[in-house]
Motif scaffolding. Structure first.
Motif, PDB file in Angstrom:
ATOM      1  N   VAL A   1      -8.613  -7.389   5.545  1.00 40.98           N
ATOM      2  CA  VAL A   1      -8.703  -8.830   5.315  1.00 40.98           C
ATOM      3  C   VAL A   1      -7.673  -9.215   4.254  1.00 40.98           C
ATOM      4  O   VAL A   1      -7.724  -8.703   3.129  1.00 40.98           O
ATOM      5  N   PRO A   2      -6.707 -10.088   4.576  1.00 43.24           N
ATOM      6  CA  PRO A   2      -5.738 -10.494   3.555  1.00 43.24           C
ATOM      7  C   PRO A   2      -6.434 -11.110   2.343  1.00 43.24           C
ATOM      8  O   PRO A   2      -7.344 -11.927   2.489  1.00 43.24           O
ATOM      9  N   LEU A   3      -6.014 -10.714   1.156  1.00 47.25           N
ATOM     10  CA  LEU A   3      -6.634 -11.246  -0.050  1.00 47.25           C
ATOM     11  C   LEU A   3      -6.483 -12.759  -0.147  1.00 47.25           C
ATOM     12  O   LEU A   3      -7.330 -13.437  -0.737  1.00 47.25           O
ATOM     13  N   SER A   4      -5.430 -13.281   0.435  1.00 46.63           N
ATOM     14  CA  SER A   4      -5.180 -14.720   0.372  1.00 46.63           C
ATOM     15  C   SER A   4      -6.205 -15.524   1.165  1.00 46.63           C
ATOM     16  O   SER A   4      -6.284 -16.744   1.014  1.00 46.63           O
ATOM     17  N   THR A   5      -7.002 -14.839   2.002  1.00 47.55           N
ATOM     18  CA  THR A   5      -7.960 -15.555   2.861  1.00 47.55           C
ATOM     19  C   THR A   5      -9.406 -15.428   2.395  1.00 47.55           C
ATOM     20  O   THR A   5     -10.304 -15.949   3.053  1.00 47.55           O
TER      21      THR A   5
ATOM     22  N   ILE B   1     -16.063  -9.400  -2.108  1.00 48.15           N
ATOM     23  CA  ILE B   1     -15.412 -10.558  -1.495  1.00 48.15           C
ATOM     24  C   ILE B   1     -16.443 -11.407  -0.757  1.00 48.15           C
ATOM     25  O   ILE B   1     -17.515 -10.927  -0.384  1.00 48.15           O
ATOM     26  N   THR B   2     -16.091 -12.660  -0.589  1.00 49.24           N
ATOM     27  CA  THR B   2     -16.894 -13.558   0.229  1.00 49.24           C
ATOM     28  C   THR B   2     -16.119 -13.848   1.497  1.00 49.24           C
ATOM     29  O   THR B   2     -15.025 -14.416   1.449  1.00 49.24           O
ATOM     30  N   ALA B   3     -16.658 -13.417   2.603  1.00 42.59           N
ATOM     31  CA  ALA B   3     -15.998 -13.611   3.893  1.00 42.59           C
ATOM     32  C   ALA B   3     -17.056 -13.950   4.935  1.00 42.59           C
ATOM     33  O   ALA B   3     -18.141 -13.353   4.946  1.00 42.59           O
ATOM     34  N   ALA B   4     -16.756 -14.913   5.778  1.00 44.69           N
ATOM     35  CA  ALA B   4     -17.674 -15.337   6.839  1.00 44.69           C
ATOM     36  C   ALA B   4     -19.049 -15.697   6.268  1.00 44.69           C
ATOM     37  O   ALA B   4     -20.085 -15.405   6.878  1.00 44.69           O
ATOM     38  N   GLY B   5     -19.041 -16.276   5.082  1.00 43.11           N
ATOM     39  CA  GLY B   5     -20.279 -16.758   4.498  1.00 43.11           C
ATOM     40  C   GLY B   5     -21.167 -15.709   3.852  1.00 43.11           C
ATOM     41  O   GLY B   5     -22.299 -15.997   3.484  1.00 43.11           O
ATOM     42  N   ARG B   6     -20.674 -14.475   3.693  1.00 45.41           N
ATOM     43  CA  ARG B   6     -21.492 -13.436   3.077  1.00 45.41           C
ATOM     44  C   ARG B   6     -20.662 -12.635   2.095  1.00 45.41           C
ATOM     45  O   ARG B   6     -19.437 -12.532   2.218  1.00 45.41           O
ATOM     46  N   GLN B   7     -21.343 -12.092   1.085  1.00 44.75           N
ATOM     47  CA  GLN B   7     -20.700 -11.243   0.103  1.00 44.75           C
ATOM     48  C   GLN B   7     -20.790  -9.784   0.539  1.00 44.75           C
ATOM     49  O   GLN B   7     -21.836  -9.336   1.011  1.00 44.75           O
ATOM     50  N   GLU B   8     -19.682  -9.072   0.368  1.00 45.80           N
ATOM     51  CA  GLU B   8     -19.701  -7.658   0.716  1.00 45.80           C
ATOM     52  C   GLU B   8     -18.762  -6.872  -0.191  1.00 45.80           C
ATOM     53  O   GLU B   8     -17.747  -7.382  -0.671  1.00 45.80           O
ATOM     54  N   VAL B   9     -19.134  -5.628  -0.422  1.00 43.03           N
ATOM     55  CA  VAL B   9     -18.328  -4.731  -1.247  1.00 43.03           C
ATOM     56  C   VAL B   9     -17.096  -4.309  -0.463  1.00 43.03           C
ATOM     57  O   VAL B   9     -17.166  -4.009   0.740  1.00 43.03           O
ATOM     58  N   ALA B  10     -15.968  -4.283  -1.145  1.00 34.74           N
ATOM     59  CA  ALA B  10     -14.715  -3.894  -0.511  1.00 34.74           C
ATOM     60  C   ALA B  10     -13.903  -3.054  -1.475  1.00 34.74           C
ATOM     61  O   ALA B  10     -14.158  -3.022  -2.681  1.00 34.74           O
ATOM     62  N   VAL B  11     -12.920  -2.367  -0.939  1.00 39.42           N
ATOM     63  CA  VAL B  11     -11.939  -1.672  -1.755  1.00 39.42           C
ATOM     64  C   VAL B  11     -10.589  -2.336  -1.492  1.00 39.42           C
ATOM     65  O   VAL B  11     -10.313  -2.776  -0.365  1.00 39.42           O
ATOM     66  N   ARG B  12      -9.780  -2.452  -2.533  1.00 38.92           N
ATOM     67  CA  ARG B  12      -8.482  -3.116  -2.379  1.00 38.92           C
ATOM     68  C   ARG B  12      -7.429  -2.116  -1.954  1.00 38.92           C
ATOM     69  O   ARG B  12      -7.263  -1.050  -2.568  1.00 38.92           O
ATOM     70  N   VAL B  13      -6.687  -2.466  -0.888  1.00 37.65           N
ATOM     71  CA  VAL B  13      -5.571  -1.648  -0.405  1.00 37.65           C
ATOM     72  C   VAL B  13      -4.355  -2.563  -0.298  1.00 37.65           C
ATOM     73  O   VAL B  13      -4.248  -3.396   0.593  1.00 37.65           O
ATOM     74  N   GLY B  14      -3.427  -2.434  -1.226  1.00 34.49           N
ATOM     75  CA  GLY B  14      -2.286  -3.333  -1.261  1.00 34.49           C
ATOM     76  C   GLY B  14      -2.734  -4.762  -1.476  1.00 34.49           C
ATOM     77  O   GLY B  14      -3.491  -5.066  -2.404  1.00 34.49           O
TER      78      GLY B  14
ATOM     79  N   PHE C   1      -1.255  -1.005  -6.156  1.00 33.20           N
ATOM     80  CA  PHE C   1      -2.500  -0.905  -5.410  1.00 33.20           C
ATOM     81  C   PHE C   1      -2.338  -0.073  -4.140  1.00 33.20           C
ATOM     82  O   PHE C   1      -2.840  -0.401  -3.081  1.00 33.20           O
ATOM     83  N   GLY C   2      -1.633   1.036  -4.321  1.00 33.68           N
ATOM     84  CA  GLY C   2      -1.530   2.034  -3.267  1.00 33.68           C
ATOM     85  C   GLY C   2      -2.762   2.930  -3.244  1.00 33.68           C
ATOM     86  O   GLY C   2      -3.762   2.676  -3.936  1.00 33.68           O
ATOM     87  N   PRO C   3      -2.723   4.029  -2.486  1.00 35.53           N
ATOM     88  CA  PRO C   3      -3.899   4.899  -2.327  1.00 35.53           C
ATOM     89  C   PRO C   3      -4.318   5.606  -3.603  1.00 35.53           C
ATOM     90  O   PRO C   3      -5.413   6.171  -3.661  1.00 35.53           O
ATOM     91  N   GLN C   4      -3.482   5.587  -4.636  1.00 34.37           N
ATOM     92  CA  GLN C   4      -3.822   6.220  -5.904  1.00 34.37           C
ATOM     93  C   GLN C   4      -4.750   5.369  -6.771  1.00 34.37           C
ATOM     94  O   GLN C   4      -5.286   5.847  -7.767  1.00 34.37           O
ATOM     95  N   THR C   5      -4.965   4.101  -6.395  1.00 36.78           N
ATOM     96  CA  THR C   5      -5.726   3.188  -7.246  1.00 36.78           C
ATOM     97  C   THR C   5      -7.112   2.906  -6.672  1.00 36.78           C
ATOM     98  O   THR C   5      -8.125   3.248  -7.257  1.00 36.78           O
ATOM     99  N   LEU C   6      -7.205   2.238  -5.542  1.00 42.62           N
ATOM    100  CA  LEU C   6      -8.448   1.971  -4.823  1.00 42.62           C
ATOM    101  C   LEU C   6      -9.542   1.349  -5.702  1.00 42.62           C
ATOM    102  O   LEU C   6     -10.623   1.920  -5.889  1.00 42.62           O
TER     103      LEU C   6
ATOM    104  N   PHE D   1       0.853  -1.184   0.000  1.00 39.82           N
ATOM    105  CA  PHE D   1       0.000   0.000   0.000  1.00 39.82           C
ATOM    106  C   PHE D   1       0.893   1.241   0.000  1.00 39.82           C
ATOM    107  O   PHE D   1       1.110   1.904   1.012  1.00 39.82           O
ATOM    108  N   ASP D   2       1.428   1.530  -1.183  1.00 39.04           N
ATOM    109  CA  ASP D   2       2.385   2.614  -1.358  1.00 39.04           C
ATOM    110  C   ASP D   2       2.205   3.156  -2.769  1.00 39.04           C
ATOM    111  O   ASP D   2       1.861   2.400  -3.688  1.00 39.04           O
ATOM    112  N   THR D   3       2.436   4.439  -2.956  1.00 36.28           N
ATOM    113  CA  THR D   3       2.204   5.030  -4.279  1.00 36.28           C
ATOM    114  C   THR D   3       3.124   4.459  -5.351  1.00 36.28           C
ATOM    115  O   THR D   3       2.832   4.580  -6.543  1.00 36.28           O
ATOM    116  N   SER D   4       4.223   3.833  -4.943  1.00 35.54           N
ATOM    117  CA  SER D   4       5.121   3.229  -5.926  1.00 35.54           C
ATOM    118  C   SER D   4       4.656   1.840  -6.343  1.00 35.54           C
ATOM    119  O   SER D   4       5.235   1.243  -7.254  1.00 35.54           O
TER     120      SER D   4
END
Length: 396
Positions: free
Chosen positions: A98-102, A25-38, A15-20, A9-12
């Motif tokens: 939430v780590p993307l890997s999970t 995602i599906t987490a804990a059995g439910r779908q929810e809107v998220a923004v990606r940070v790093g 997927f730093g703050p310049q992208t968002l 999560f760095d401008t270099s």
């Protein structure tokens, strides 16, 4: 300093703050809107207090559909507020990384109409030379309009979905034969996700009001099925079995610093295709086949911009609606290592491609393809497009 503890999560980094980019995602059995940070996802529903009631309502559901329908003014306002939140020193109430890997990602919006274009001069000329070696590489209409076709929205899949080898008719020595495609290919493309009010006859100047964001797109193509059926009409079963897109949609606004003029396609553009400001994008794609880098297509070489494509596909009165998707067409550049399909790289299957020490022409069962891309951002930052990936499963 930001409260987000993620080295990516760095401008270099893409997927730093310049992208968002936004995703679901599906987490804990439910779908929810998220923004990606790093390399993390930040679910947005728990941030309702920080977003305020009006903005929170746009991202409290289980898809991006409400956000797409909201329109440009609210897209800009939400992005500005999220930028403030992720770059603050302290985390807002309810924030959880939430780590993307999970987590699993799903198709983030309900796809409406799907249109695919054919807007790279280099790809069109290459395909013309392969299929019509004794004729002109470009057909007469190509330099006057962005050629396209209406595709199948029901087989647009999120990145990572397994792609089943399709069946169909193909040319045989003594007539057509039926069976699995033997010349399965990719097309490295950029996709544009539409939103805002329903409209027709959209001008190039108004395209930003109707294009919410950008994804990478792989137009999987069965060349043997396509070659037999597309006489004289256009793509059908050779294309309609699968199209893959990124799981994360990068807002068009993130690419303001990457705007470029489109190359001259070799004609004087009709009035409805003229642009008052640069609408091309300097995106740098990479195509990886079984982990080996085989191509680096440059999107800035495309002869028609997304604004021109949208203007053309609505000029007859057809509408654009929230959730509509259109693809750029195969991205290819002037050099061989910049061609965006295996049809071109293998020159119609005649010249094998070195894929990590293995000689290939078209896709075999078990092969995987990953397409990535970045663009220059403001203040020397890097804007990312989430990858689009797929692995070939045997025909059923």
């Amino acid at each position: 300093m930001s409260w987000i503890d993620d080295p990516e999560f760095d401008t270099s980094k893409p997927f730093g703050p310049q992208t968002l980019p936004y995703g679901v995602i599906t987490a804990a059995g439910r779908q929810e809107v998220a923004v990606r940070v790093g390399d993390h996802a930040l679910p947005l529903a728990p941030l309702a207090a920080s977003l305020g009631e009006r903005l929170a309502a746009l991202v409290s559901g289980d898809s991006l559909d409400t956000l797409l329908a909201a329109g440009h003014t609210q897209w800009t306002e939400l992005r500005a507020r999220l930028t403030e939140i992720v770059t603050a020193d302290t985390a807002p109430d309810g924030a959880t990384l939430v780590p993307l890997s999970t987590v699993d990602t799903v198709l983030p919006f309900r796809v409406g109409d799907y249109v695919d274009f054919y807007s790279s001069r280099y790809h069109a000329e290459n395909a013309g030379r392969i299929f019509r070696p004794d004729g002109e590489p470009l057909l007469p209409n190509w330099t006057h309009l962005p050629v396209g076709y209406h595709g199948r929205s029901g087989t647009v899949f999120v990145s990572g979905t397994e792609i089943r080898r399709p069946h169909g008719q193909r040319r045989g020595s003594d007539g057509p034969k039926f069976g699995p495609s033997a010349r399965l290919d990719i097309e490295a493309e950029v996709g544009f996700v539409c939103g805002g009010p329903v409209a027709s006859r959209v001008s190039t100047s108004d395209a930003d009001q109707h294009v919410f964001g950008v994804v990478l797109l792989n137009d999987w193509s069965a060349r043997d099925i396509q070659g037999w059926e597309a006489q004289p009409l256009g793509p059908f079963l050779g294309k309609s079995f699968a199209t893959s897109i990124s799981a994360w949609v990068t807002p068009l606004e993130a690419f303001d610093a990457a705007r470029v003029d489109v190359p001259d396609p070799g004609h004087t553009r009709m009035d409805y295709l003229l642009e008052k400001q640069p609408c091309g994008l300097d995106l740098r794609l990479e195509v990886h086949w079984n982990g080996a880098l085989v191509s680096t297509p440059p999107f800035k070489e495309m002869s028609y911009s997304c604004a021109q494509q949208l203007a053309h596909m609505t000029v007859n009165g057809a509408t654009v609606r929230p959730g509509d998707l259109f693809g750029s067409g195969t991205v290819s550049g002037p050099e061989r290592q910049q061609w965006g399909s295996f049809l071109e790289l293998s020159w119609g299957g005649k010249e094998p491609i070195d894929v990590g020490g293995t000689q290939r022409t078209f896709l075999e069962d078990g092969d995987s393809v990953v397409i990535t891309a970045t663009a220059p951002g403001a203040n020397a930052s890097v804007v990312g497009l989430a990858e689009v990936a797929g692995t070939i499963a045997p025909a059923e």
